[in-house]
Design an enzyme around this catalytic site. Structure first.
Site, PDB file in Angstrom:
ATOM      1  N   HIS A 105       0.855  -1.186   0.000  1.00  0.00           N
ATOM      2  CA  HIS A 105       0.000   0.000   0.000  1.00  0.00           C
ATOM      3  C   HIS A 105       0.892   1.238   0.000  1.00  0.00           C
ATOM      4  CE1 HIS A 105      -3.909  -1.863   1.820  1.00  0.00           C
ATOM      5  NE2 HIS A 105      -3.344  -2.679   0.955  1.00  0.00           N
TER       6      HIS A 105
ATOM      7  N   GLU B  95       0.980   3.919   1.785  1.00  0.00           N
ATOM      8  CA  GLU B  95       1.472   4.350   3.091  1.00  0.00           C
ATOM      9  C   GLU B  95       2.622   3.480   3.584  1.00  0.00           C
ATOM     10  OE1 GLU B  95      -3.150   4.617   3.439  1.00  0.00           O
ATOM     11  OE2 GLU B  95      -1.675   3.504   2.259  1.00  0.00           O
TER      12      GLU B  95
ATOM     13  N   CYS C  64      -6.184   2.180   5.743  1.00  0.00           N
ATOM     14  CA  CYS C  64      -6.863   0.959   6.176  1.00  0.00           C
ATOM     15  C   CYS C  64      -6.280   0.527   7.517  1.00  0.00           C
ATOM     16  CB  CYS C  64      -6.675  -0.141   5.130  1.00  0.00           C
ATOM     17  SG  CYS C  64      -4.964  -0.739   5.019  1.00  0.00           S
TER      18      CYS C  64
ATOM     19  N   CYS D 105      -2.424  -0.104   7.351  1.00  0.00           N
ATOM     20  CA  CYS D 105      -1.654   1.135   7.239  1.00  0.00           C
ATOM     21  C   CYS D 105      -1.755   1.971   8.511  1.00  0.00           C
ATOM     22  CB  CYS D 105      -2.109   1.921   6.019  1.00  0.00           C
ATOM     23  SG  CYS D 105      -1.731   1.056   4.476  1.00  0.00           S
TER      24      CYS D 105
END
Length: 143
Positions: free
Chosen positions: A48, A50, A78, A81
């Site tokens: 992801h 992040e 999410c 993260c």
């Protein structure tokens, strides 16, 4: 946030959901690292935006504690993260669009501000939210 939006646009090239992130130095003047979703491009479920920005900043600084730093991301983090933000000791997360289906910084869950955790980053939401949401809407409409 404009830099994070530019980063998000790069994700589309790899077939990934357009989410971009930049990690700023404690004084807010230097981009330490950037990332965009690379799950499809790499086959890595943890890739992801992040997480990639956090990993790259930690590698650059030579330490896992990112105290004083700010993560700017186009979509609300999410749970994975949000956990990475807490674990890396990022001081502030700034995000654009809310994620009512999987957001963990105030929408569905609020992992980053859970009082049971020993670190709670400040959360600033809604920065260029319409621009961030539009990029995601256009991506999913095209699918």
């Amino acid at each position: 946030m404009r830099l994070a939006l530019d980063e998000a646009a790069l994700a589309v090239r790899g077939g990934d959901v357009p989410v971009g992130a930049v990690l700023l130095s404690p004084d807010g003047t230097t981009v330490l690292a950037a990332g965009h979703n690379e799950r499809e491009a790499t086959g890595d479920p943890t890739a992801h935006a992040e997480v990639l920005a956090i990993r790259r900043a930690a590698a650059l600084l030579g330490q896992w504690r990112l105290t004083g730093c700010t993560l700017v991301v186009t979509l609300e983090p999410c749970t994975m993260c949000a956990g990475a933000l807490v674990q890396s000791r990022v001081d502030r997360v700034v995000y654009g669009a809310r994620d009512e289906k999987a957001g963990a910084a105030g929408s569905l869950w609020d992992v980053v501000r859970d009082r049971r955790l020993n670190h709670r980053p400040e959360v600033v939401e809604g920065v260029l939210a319409e621009d961030c949401a539009r990029l995601l809407t256009e991506f999913f409409r095209a699918r």
